[in-house]
Each structure stands twice: as C-alpha cells, then as structure tokens.
Design an enzyme around this catalytic site. Structure first.
Site, PDB file in Angstrom:
ATOM      1  N   PHE A 106      -7.470   6.955  -3.932  1.00 53.71           N
ATOM      2  CA  PHE A 106      -7.126   5.938  -4.006  1.00 53.71           C
ATOM      3  C   PHE A 106      -8.101   4.643  -3.775  1.00 53.71           C
ATOM      4  O   PHE A 106      -9.342   5.114  -2.949  1.00 53.71           O
ATOM      5  CB  PHE A 106      -6.560   5.803  -2.949  1.00 53.71           C
ATOM      6  CG  PHE A 106      -5.059   6.152  -2.126  1.00 53.71           C
ATOM      7  CD1 PHE A 106      -4.016   5.954  -3.428  1.00 53.71           C
ATOM      8  CD2 PHE A 106      -4.164   7.410  -1.841  1.00 53.71           C
ATOM      9  CE1 PHE A 106      -2.486   6.673  -3.593  1.00 53.71           C
ATOM     10  CE2 PHE A 106      -3.953   8.018  -1.686  1.00 53.71           C
ATOM     11  CZ  PHE A 106      -2.603   7.428  -2.276  1.00 53.71           C
ATOM     12  N   ILE A 148       1.334   7.092   0.133  1.00 52.87           N
ATOM     13  CA  ILE A 148       0.172   6.338   1.340  1.00 52.87           C
ATOM     14  C   ILE A 148      -0.745   5.538   1.266  1.00 52.87           C
ATOM     15  O   ILE A 148      -1.389   7.114   0.907  1.00 52.87           O
ATOM     16  CB  ILE A 148       0.253   6.348   2.519  1.00 52.87           C
ATOM     17  CG1 ILE A 148       2.214   7.091   3.073  1.00 52.87           C
ATOM     18  CG2 ILE A 148       0.383   4.508   3.879  1.00 52.87           C
ATOM     19  CD1 ILE A 148       2.780   7.142   4.697  1.00 52.87           C
ATOM     20  N   CYS A 149      -1.375   4.965   1.322  1.00 52.86           N
ATOM     21  CA  CYS A 149      -2.679   4.180   0.184  1.00 52.86           C
ATOM     22  C   CYS A 149      -3.433   3.501   1.660  1.00 52.86           C
ATOM     23  O   CYS A 149      -3.304   2.465   2.018  1.00 52.86           O
ATOM     24  CB  CYS A 149      -3.197   3.321  -0.697  1.00 52.86           C
ATOM     25  SG  CYS A 149      -4.539   3.178  -0.733  1.00 52.86           S
ATOM     26  N   LEU A 150      -3.520   4.781   2.564  1.00 53.86           N
ATOM     27  CA  LEU A 150      -4.541   4.323   3.893  1.00 53.86           C
ATOM     28  C   LEU A 150      -5.638   5.401   4.205  1.00 53.86           C
ATOM     29  O   LEU A 150      -5.882   6.415   4.047  1.00 53.86           O
ATOM     30  CB  LEU A 150      -3.646   4.642   4.354  1.00 53.86           C
ATOM     31  CG  LEU A 150      -3.719   4.956   6.294  1.00 53.86           C
ATOM     32  CD1 LEU A 150      -4.054   2.676   6.462  1.00 53.86           C
ATOM     33  CD2 LEU A 150      -3.007   4.856   7.330  1.00 53.86           C
ATOM     34  N   HIS A 169       0.335  -1.261  -0.047  1.00 47.74           N
ATOM     35  CA  HIS A 169       0.036   0.191  -0.005  1.00 47.74           C
ATOM     36  C   HIS A 169       0.613   1.513  -0.081  1.00 47.74           C
ATOM     37  O   HIS A 169       0.395   2.396   0.392  1.00 47.74           O
ATOM     38  CB  HIS A 169      -0.505  -0.036   1.138  1.00 47.74           C
ATOM     39  CG  HIS A 169      -1.724  -1.174   1.133  1.00 47.74           C
ATOM     40  ND1 HIS A 169      -2.631  -1.542   2.234  1.00 47.74           N
ATOM     41  CD2 HIS A 169      -2.468  -1.700   0.145  1.00 47.74           C
ATOM     42  CE1 HIS A 169      -3.726  -2.729   1.906  1.00 47.74           C
ATOM     43  NE2 HIS A 169      -2.919  -2.278   0.487  1.00 47.74           N
TER      44      HIS A 169
END
Lengths: 279, 152
Positions: B145, B91-93, B84
């Site tokens: 995202f 950051i893909c969060l 991620h």
C-alpha cells in the site's frame, strides 16, 4: 544401503508425519552409520520427547553435548528433558547455559529458551508446594491416629471406673462428641494452612503490567532497558530488532548495544515468581 | 510454538476484558483466525448503528510479524465506506504493514480502526478501489500500500 544422511531424511519424513517410533528407528540407523553427527542425536531426542521418553531424550542430548559441548539446541532439549524428569536444579543450570549461548550466538531459539526457564521455575514451585502438602497430609494422618488412640483410652477408662447403664452411655457420648469436635478442628486447621501456603499469603496475584514483557506478555526473566526507558524481555526484543532495528514504542533506531540489563525489574520479577510460581 | 502463550493471553483478555463495549470477540476457534465485531464508539453518522466484522489471521511469527487484518462482508456486516478501506475489505493502514511493532495487539489494532472510522467524514472508497479489487491478492499483507493522503 542408505547413507547416514539418507536415514536422517527418512526419519524427518516420519517425524513430520507424527510416526515417532519409525523416525527413531531411522535416526538410530543414521547414528550407527555416523556416530559423530550431533543432529542425529538431537532429532532423535525430539522424537523421544514426543513419546514422553525423557530419559532417552536426556541420553541423546548428553551424547550430542559430548560431541559439541556448546550446542544451543542440545542444551535446550536437555533442559526440556530435565524439566520433565523434575530434575529442576540440574535443568536450571543447563537452561541458563543454553540461554547464555543462545544470546551470544543471537539464535532464534532464545525466546523459547527463556520461556522454558520460566516454565521450569513454575513447575519447580508447584512441585515444592506439592511436597509440602504431602508432608502435611502425612502429619495430619498421624495426628488423627493419635487422637483416636487417646479417645479409646478415655473410653476404656470409663469402664475401669465401674460406670454402667445410663450413666456409662451418657459419659461415652460426651467423650465421643468431644473427640469429634477436636477432629474437626484439627482437619480444618490443616486445610486452612495448606490453602494459605498454596496461595502465598492471600489470593494468587495477577502478574502486574510492570513485571510483564510488552511483547511476549510473560513475566520478565532477563529484562533490558532501552534509551527511551522502556523495559523489554531481551530475547523477544532482539528477535524484533532483527527485522529493521526500531524501538517498538518510539520507532526510533535501536541497536542491541544500546540495551542495558534492568536489574531492579529482574529482582522484582524473581520475587514475584517465588511468591506466586507463575509467569 | 514459541508465541502461543502470548496469543492465548491476548485472547483471554479480549474475552474477559475487551477495551470497550464496541469490540466483541465472536470466535477464535483455532487461535489462528479470530472474528471480531466492531462498532464505532462515537456518534459519527457514517457508521452509527452499523456493526462491522473484522477478521484477524495470526501467523506463526506473530507478534514479531503483523497479523493479517481485513473487514469481512457478511449479512448485516457491511464493509465500512472509508477512503482507506477497499470494497473487498482490505485496509490501508500503516500499523498493519511497515509500522507494525510487536507491542501492538489485536485489541490495540481494533482501537486504531475504531478511531480511523470515528474520525472520518468522507463517505467514499479509495480512488483506486475498482482497479485494486480486480487484482488484489487474497492476503492484504502482500499489497504494498502507498500510505498517501494523511489528511484522512
């Protein structure tokens, strides 16, 4: 000749360039052209505050309120001016009204106003401590003067008793030392009591987590409880709810009408402020 | 600035009482851009012995709006390899996007990232890494995202 609105725009440009004197001149021109527009007074009030001219700021806010008695912004600015002028009682009244109006209109100023209310309380607290300290300083000076007088009298008495030579010198020294001791004791007693009143009873307490809003980290002023049982500061939670309407912790739907005041926490926070004078 | 006090209090806490010894504030000169060194706090072999640099940009509406968070590539500060985390540090969060709420803090985000790294066992970048970094906006918050693949 520019119109009132044009003068205001020029004033705003000066304001954003931090030339507050020039901004004030242009707002004043706008007011001459149109004395009925609250915005000109409000903008000039802010420019005055940047120059520390709180009396002028107060005057402009009052004028704005004559035109528009419930203007949230004018009430808020007036509260800032009165806080700076240390007119705390009047300032608190004005800010309470500003806060009530602001919440009613769901204005984005609410968090700022609630913070200003806390700031006023903090400053009022330290102002009160300061005046207690000044009073006790005056009293201390007076006590030391009395002590000095008493010492002189006793020294004069020694002479009157007809002592002389070595005997007089040692008696004098005895009296001097005795009074030096007393003076030290008085001073240290005063200092200890001043320290005590500054710190409440013991050391300054940190704000406990249960009295601090989890969003602003400030001491609670107007806490509300959600159906999940979590407590937040009303104005900050309302700002958050404008974007989506979810409980910040449970992420469940939450509407402003689901909120109830948390009076016990409010009282506890007020009590903390009284004892510690900080938020 | 209505939110200044919260930011200062957060900064003070992070300085004096960080959540654990693997989260270190490096600098926050202007209250707006914070540099933080992060290590995993378990023995995950993918990341042990490595230190990563996080950058937080605190916008004017923080904490009502989320901060802008990414890893920064520096000497001795690599971008952690994770399905991620893109190779440009983005950051893909979810909590940094739609799931952000103002009760979260810089410290709590650091803890989330620590556990995201600590629990990962896949030594790989996101599948669309190459495509993404070619067109990525500077600000990762402008990326929509897709929070797919919840297994990681």
């Amino acid at each position: 000749m520019p119109t009132a609105e044009e003068f205001k725009t020029i004033g705003n440009d000066f304001y954003s360039n931090h030339d507050f004197e020039a901004a004030i001149m242009n707002y004043s021109q706008a007011i001459v052209k149109n004395p009925k527009n609250v915005i000109y007074y409000q903008n000039r009030a802010m420019a005055y505050s940047k120059l520390g001219k709180y009396e002028e700021m107060e005057r402009d806010c009052s004028k704005a309120l004559e035109i528009l008695p419930n203007s949230v912004k004018a009430l808020y600015y007036l509260g800032i001016a009165l806080t700076a002028l240390r007119r705390f009682r009047q300032g608190a009244e004005v800010l309470d009204k500003a806060y009530a109006e602001s919440v009613k209109m769901s204005s984005a100023l609410s968090p700022k106003i609630s913070e200003q209310i806390l700031l006023l309380k903090e400053q009022r607290h330290s102002h009160e401590l300061e005046s207690v300290r000044r009073q006790s300083d005056t009293l201390l000076t007076y006590m030391l003067e009395l002590l000095e007088k008493d010492k002189q009298e006793q020294l004069n008495e020694l002479k009157a008793q007809g002592l002389s030579g070595q005997a007089l010198r040692s008696e004098r020294q005895f009296v001097q030392e005795e009074f030096l001791d007393k003076e030290k004791q008085i001073i240290s007693t005063f200092k200890a009591s001043q320290k005590g009143s500054q710190n409440g009873n013991s050391a300054m307490e940190e704000i406990p987590d249960y009295l601090a809003d989890p969003i602003s980290f400030n001491l609670f002023m107007d806490p509300v409880v959600t159906p999940a049982g979590q407590t937040y500061e009303r104005s900050w939670l309302l700002e958050h709810l404008k974007g989506g309407g979810k409980d910040p912790l449970t992420r469940k739907n939450l509407s402003p009408k689901d909120l109830y005041p948390n009076l016990a926490v409010k009282k506890a926070a007020e009590d903390f402020m009284k004892r510690n004078g900080k938020y | 600035m209505s939110y200044q006090r919260r930011i200062m209090k957060e900064l003070e806490r992070l300085k004096t009482a960080p959540p654990n010894s693997h989260i270190t504030l490096v600098e926050a000169n202007d209250l707006e851009t914070w540099q933080i060194d992060l290590e995993v706090n378990n023995d995950n072999p993918l990341y042990t012995g490595k230190t990563f640099r996080l950058q937080f940009i605190i916008g004017p509406n923080y904490p009502v709006e989320s901060p802008q968070v990414q890893f920064m590539p520096l000497p001795a500060r690599p971008i952690p390899i994770h399905p991620h985390i893109y190779s440009n540090g983005h950051i893909c969060l979810d909590i940094l996007g739609d799931e952000w709420t103002p009760v979260q803090t810089v410290a709590s985000v650091c803890i989330s990232l620590q556990s995201m790294l600590g629990s990962n066992d896949r030594d790989e970048r996101p599948p669309d890494d190459e495509r993404y970094i070619k067109h990525a906006p500077k600000n990762p918050k402008q990326t929509r995202f897709v929070y797919h693949d919840d297994t990681v």
